[in-house]
Scaffold this motif. Structure first.
Motif, PDB file in Angstrom:
ATOM      1  N   GLU A   1       0.849  -1.194   0.000  1.00 17.73           N
ATOM      2  CA  GLU A   1       0.000   0.000   0.000  1.00 17.73           C
ATOM      3  C   GLU A   1       0.891   1.252   0.000  1.00 17.73           C
ATOM      4  O   GLU A   1       2.002   1.227   0.523  1.00 17.73           O
ATOM      5  CB  GLU A   1      -0.892   0.012   1.249  1.00 17.73           C
ATOM      6  N   PRO A   2       0.392   2.366  -0.578  1.00 19.91           N
ATOM      7  CA  PRO A   2       1.169   3.610  -0.529  1.00 19.91           C
ATOM      8  C   PRO A   2       1.512   3.951   0.923  1.00 19.91           C
ATOM      9  O   PRO A   2       0.707   3.684   1.808  1.00 19.91           O
ATOM     10  CB  PRO A   2       0.213   4.651  -1.117  1.00 19.91           C
ATOM     11  N   PRO A   3       2.698   4.449   1.140  1.00 18.56           N
ATOM     12  CA  PRO A   3       3.708   4.909   0.190  1.00 18.56           C
ATOM     13  C   PRO A   3       4.708   3.832  -0.220  1.00 18.56           C
ATOM     14  O   PRO A   3       5.819   4.145  -0.637  1.00 18.56           O
ATOM     15  CB  PRO A   3       4.409   6.019   0.971  1.00 18.56           C
ATOM     16  N   TRP A   4       4.340   2.601  -0.106  1.00 18.85           N
ATOM     17  CA  TRP A   4       5.215   1.478  -0.484  1.00 18.85           C
ATOM     18  C   TRP A   4       4.652   0.749  -1.697  1.00 18.85           C
ATOM     19  O   TRP A   4       4.541  -0.465  -1.713  1.00 18.85           O
ATOM     20  CB  TRP A   4       5.394   0.510   0.694  1.00 18.85           C
ATOM     21  N   ASN A   5       4.269   1.517  -2.715  1.00 19.66           N
ATOM     22  CA  ASN A   5       3.674   0.939  -3.912  1.00 19.66           C
ATOM     23  C   ASN A   5       4.283   1.604  -5.137  1.00 19.66           C
ATOM     24  O   ASN A   5       3.813   2.640  -5.593  1.00 19.66           O
ATOM     25  CB  ASN A   5       2.156   1.117  -3.904  1.00 19.66           C
ATOM     26  N   GLY A   6       5.368   1.022  -5.613  1.00 22.52           N
ATOM     27  CA  GLY A   6       6.050   1.569  -6.777  1.00 22.52           C
ATOM     28  C   GLY A   6       7.512   1.182  -6.740  1.00 22.52           C
ATOM     29  O   GLY A   6       7.883   0.147  -6.185  1.00 22.52           O
ATOM     30  N   LEU A   7       8.328   2.037  -7.323  1.00 21.69           N
ATOM     31  CA  LEU A   7       9.759   1.773  -7.419  1.00 21.69           C
ATOM     32  C   LEU A   7      10.520   2.805  -6.607  1.00 21.69           C
ATOM     33  O   LEU A   7      10.234   3.994  -6.692  1.00 21.69           O
ATOM     34  CB  LEU A   7      10.209   1.835  -8.879  1.00 21.69           C
ATOM     35  N   LEU A   8      11.482   2.341  -5.838  1.00 21.48           N
ATOM     36  CA  LEU A   8      12.336   3.228  -5.057  1.00 21.48           C
ATOM     37  C   LEU A   8      13.762   3.096  -5.558  1.00 21.48           C
ATOM     38  O   LEU A   8      14.247   1.983  -5.791  1.00 21.48           O
ATOM     39  CB  LEU A   8      12.287   2.862  -3.577  1.00 21.48           C
ATOM     40  N   PHE A   9      14.408   4.246  -5.714  1.00 21.02           N
ATOM     41  CA  PHE A   9      15.771   4.304  -6.225  1.00 21.02           C
ATOM     42  C   PHE A   9      16.657   4.982  -5.189  1.00 21.02           C
ATOM     43  O   PHE A   9      16.450   6.154  -4.879  1.00 21.02           O
ATOM     44  CB  PHE A   9      15.816   5.099  -7.535  1.00 21.02           C
ATOM     45  N   PRO A  10      17.645   4.261  -4.646  1.00 25.71           N
ATOM     46  CA  PRO A  10      18.543   4.906  -3.702  1.00 25.71           C
ATOM     47  C   PRO A  10      19.396   5.940  -4.436  1.00 25.71           C
ATOM     48  O   PRO A  10      19.928   5.656  -5.510  1.00 25.71           O
ATOM     49  CB  PRO A  10      19.396   3.757  -3.167  1.00 25.71           C
ATOM     50  N   ALA A  11      19.470   7.132  -3.878  1.00 26.10           N
ATOM     51  CA  ALA A  11      20.258   8.198  -4.508  1.00 26.10           C
ATOM     52  C   ALA A  11      20.722   9.166  -3.428  1.00 26.10           C
ATOM     53  O   ALA A  11      19.935   9.529  -2.548  1.00 26.10           O
ATOM     54  CB  ALA A  11      19.417   8.935  -5.547  1.00 26.10           C
ATOM     55  N   GLU A  12      21.957   9.564  -3.504  1.00 24.77           N
ATOM     56  CA  GLU A  12      22.463  10.576  -2.574  1.00 24.77           C
ATOM     57  C   GLU A  12      21.715  11.887  -2.832  1.00 24.77           C
ATOM     58  O   GLU A  12      21.448  12.234  -3.985  1.00 24.77           O
ATOM     59  CB  GLU A  12      23.965  10.771  -2.769  1.00 24.77           C
ATOM     60  N   ARG A  13      21.400  12.599  -1.767  1.00 23.55           N
ATOM     61  CA  ARG A  13      20.636  13.848  -1.914  1.00 23.55           C
ATOM     62  C   ARG A  13      21.308  14.836  -2.854  1.00 23.55           C
ATOM     63  O   ARG A  13      20.628  15.559  -3.587  1.00 23.55           O
ATOM     64  CB  ARG A  13      20.388  14.475  -0.553  1.00 23.55           C
ATOM     65  N   GLU A  14      22.637  14.876  -2.834  1.00 25.10           N
ATOM     66  CA  GLU A  14      23.330  15.834  -3.707  1.00 25.10           C
ATOM     67  C   GLU A  14      23.147  15.488  -5.186  1.00 25.10           C
ATOM     68  O   GLU A  14      23.404  16.313  -6.055  1.00 25.10           O
ATOM     69  CB  GLU A  14      24.811  15.971  -3.351  1.00 25.10           C
ATOM     70  N   ASN A  15      22.676  14.278  -5.499  1.00 28.28           N
ATOM     71  CA  ASN A  15      22.419  13.887  -6.886  1.00 28.28           C
ATOM     72  C   ASN A  15      20.957  14.057  -7.293  1.00 28.28           C
ATOM     73  O   ASN A  15      20.638  13.901  -8.476  1.00 28.28           O
ATOM     74  CB  ASN A  15      22.844  12.430  -7.099  1.00 28.28           C
TER      75      ASN A  15
END
Length: 99
Positions: free
Chosen positions: A46-60
């Motif tokens: 269920e949202p907010p755990w419904n989709g794709l998550l991409f780890p990324a450093e905040r500066e990027n």
């Protein structure tokens, strides 16, 4: 109780075919690693755990969001960028990110 199949796994098939690719479980979801590097989490809940998550450093984030403006920081893990499955054209939008 056996795990149910993740609906979003087919989106990651090309990643999973790469040498060194592994599928692991994380946050009750599935995560894709290549050569030990976490690339993607397939969240099929269920949202907010419904989709794709991409780890990324905040500066990027700024650079990534300039190319993929439909991503957003995840509301619970703001360091990670999120593509909600509730968005229009979810699968179409996911493809260039996963290429």
């Amino acid at each position: 109780m056996p795990r149910l199949p993740n609906h979003y796994r087919p989106l990651a098939e090309d990643l999973l075919c790469r040498p060194g690719a592994e599928l692991k479980h994380m946050f009750g979801a599935e995560s894709v690693y290549v050569d030990g590097l976490l690339l993607l989490v397939l969240a099929d809940k269920e949202p907010p755990w419904n989709g794709l998550l991409f780890p990324a450093e905040r500066e990027n984030h700024e650079t990534i969001l300039s190319e993929f403006d439909y991503l957003a920081p995840h509301e619970i893990l703001p360091k990670w960028l999120y593509l909600s499955a509730d968005q229009d054209h979810f699968e179409t939008r996911a493809q260039p990110i996963l290429a």
